[in-house]
Motif scaffolding. Structure first.
Motif, PDB file in Angstrom:
ATOM      1  N   GLN A 100     -10.902 -36.418  39.963  1.00 37.05           N
ATOM      2  CA  GLN A 100      -9.669 -37.104  39.572  1.00 37.05           C
ATOM      3  C   GLN A 100      -9.105 -36.536  38.279  1.00 37.05           C
ATOM      4  OE1 GLN A 100      -9.735 -41.602  40.410  1.00 37.05           O
ATOM      5  NE2 GLN A 100     -11.903 -41.041  40.564  1.00 37.05           N
ATOM      6  N   THR A 114     -13.000 -44.111  45.813  1.00 38.42           N
ATOM      7  CA  THR A 114     -11.694 -44.508  45.286  1.00 38.42           C
ATOM      8  C   THR A 114     -10.900 -45.424  46.216  1.00 38.42           C
ATOM      9  OG1 THR A 114     -10.498 -42.629  46.241  1.00 38.42           O
ATOM     10  CG2 THR A 114     -11.562 -42.295  44.087  1.00 38.42           C
ATOM     11  N   PRO A 173      -8.170 -37.868  49.035  1.00 39.30           N
ATOM     12  CA  PRO A 173      -7.771 -37.059  47.878  1.00 39.30           C
ATOM     13  C   PRO A 173      -6.273 -36.772  47.797  1.00 39.30           C
ATOM     14  CG  PRO A 173      -9.758 -36.171  48.863  1.00 39.30           C
ATOM     15  CD  PRO A 173      -9.277 -37.256  49.788  1.00 39.30           C
ATOM     16  N   LYS A 211      -4.427 -39.812  46.464  1.00 39.01           N
ATOM     17  CA  LYS A 211      -4.677 -40.004  45.032  1.00 39.01           C
ATOM     18  C   LYS A 211      -3.877 -39.005  44.212  1.00 39.01           C
ATOM     19  CE  LYS A 211      -7.045 -42.518  43.221  1.00 39.01           C
ATOM     20  NZ  LYS A 211      -6.743 -43.801  42.519  1.00 39.01           N
ATOM     21  N   LYS A 212      -3.800 -37.770  44.677  1.00 40.07           N
ATOM     22  CA  LYS A 212      -3.048 -36.734  43.958  1.00 40.07           C
ATOM     23  C   LYS A 212      -1.566 -37.117  43.858  1.00 40.07           C
ATOM     24  CE  LYS A 212      -3.709 -31.769  43.496  1.00 40.07           C
ATOM     25  NZ  LYS A 212      -2.507 -30.939  43.599  1.00 40.07           N
ATOM     26  N   TYR A 233      -1.094 -39.832  41.174  1.00 35.80           N
ATOM     27  CA  TYR A 233      -1.115 -39.314  39.811  1.00 35.80           C
ATOM     28  C   TYR A 233       0.215 -38.640  39.454  1.00 35.80           C
ATOM     29  CZ  TYR A 233      -6.109 -40.218  39.215  1.00 35.80           C
ATOM     30  OH  TYR A 233      -7.326 -40.818  39.080  1.00 35.80           O
TER      31      TYR A 233
END
Length: 273
Positions: A224, A257, A261, A264-265, A268
């Protein structure tokens, strides 16, 4: 313990605080934030593991964590505590030099700091305003937060010393510095001159996780951080944090999480300050 302040920040607020007290209420895994955290211990005793080093806190000790610093807190059995945590985003610091100074490293303040008692009233004034907003609320919050941070920077204090590490703490430290490498239980046990069985038992008692669970979660935390700090693609990130198999990385990432992934990217990128 539910981190209500983190929930408030995740909803788009730039500053939040939470008061808590408890007994035997311990974290079991290091974590990090992409915002600042001021942790002030009001009463009792706590242990903080910060980037692999352990520090003993007593009443009126406090620590300021910059973004992306691995840490967690816990207490000895049946030791009560009271604390305040204040979270705030970097853009609330109005002076660029002050912001850069605070971003440099973790700063730990102990009761050896003769003027440390001046910090709590400033912190409490800030939390009261957050609870009961008055006229010119945003301006008051900005002024009070920056006054608090400047007061902290002007303190004279002795560098806090970490305490000797247990075998479990040594294992945790090794994981945090070698998470990108192949790590086995047998390797850790041999390094610490203990049988794998006894190391696993001690580690689970100390952290609440198995060694492999802790290793995988640490790798995902660092993944992360790479998402926040680099433009690496998912495949490269998985390799950088020690996963040789992308499918395995995706599965562990979602398990830790709650999202895959790529999701999540995107989060962010959307939430960058």
């Amino acid at each position: 313990m539910l981190d209500t302040a983190a929930i408030i920040i995740s909803q788009g607020k730039k500053i939040a605080y939470a008061y808590a007290e408890g007994v035997n209420d311990n974290m079991t895994q290091s974590h990090f934030h992409d915002f600042f955290e001021l942790y002030y211990l009001l009463d009792g005793e706590r242990l903080h593991m910060i980037e692999g080093e352990t520090y003993h806190f007593t009443a009126n000790d406090f620590v300021l964590f910059p973004p992306h610093i691995m840490h967690y807190s816990y207490g000895e059995k049946d030791m009560p505590f009271k604390r305040i945590v204040l979270y705030f985003t970097p853009d609330l610091i109005t002076d660029e030099d002050v912001r850069q100074k605070l971003l440099e490293k973790v700063t730990i303040f102990t009761t050896q700091s003769l003027k440390a008692s001046s910090i709590l009233p400033l912190l409490q004034d800030l939390t009261r305003e957050l609870d009961s907003p008055g006229k010119y609320h945003d301006a008051f919050i900005s002024n009070q937060l920056n006054r608090l941070l400047l007061s902290i920077l002007r303190l004279e204090f002795n560098a806090a010393k970490s305490i000797p590490k247990t075998r479990s703490a040594q294992a945790v430290d090794y994981i945090h510095t070698h998470y990108m490498d192949d790590i086995s239980v047998n390797q850790l046990a041999e390094m610490l001159y203990i049988s794998p069985y006894h190391l696993c038992h001690e580690f689970k008692n100390a952290t609440g996780k198995t060694i492999i669970q802790y290793l995988n979660t640490t790798r995902i935390l660092h993944a992360q951080r790479l998402m926040l700090e680099t433009d690496y693609n998912i495949t490269r990130i998985s390799r950088e944090v020690g996963f040789s198999n992308l499918t395995h990385f995706n599965r562990i990432f979602k398990k830790v999480t709650g999202v895959n992934p790529s999701e999540k990217k995107k989060q962010y990128k959307t939430n960058k300050w």
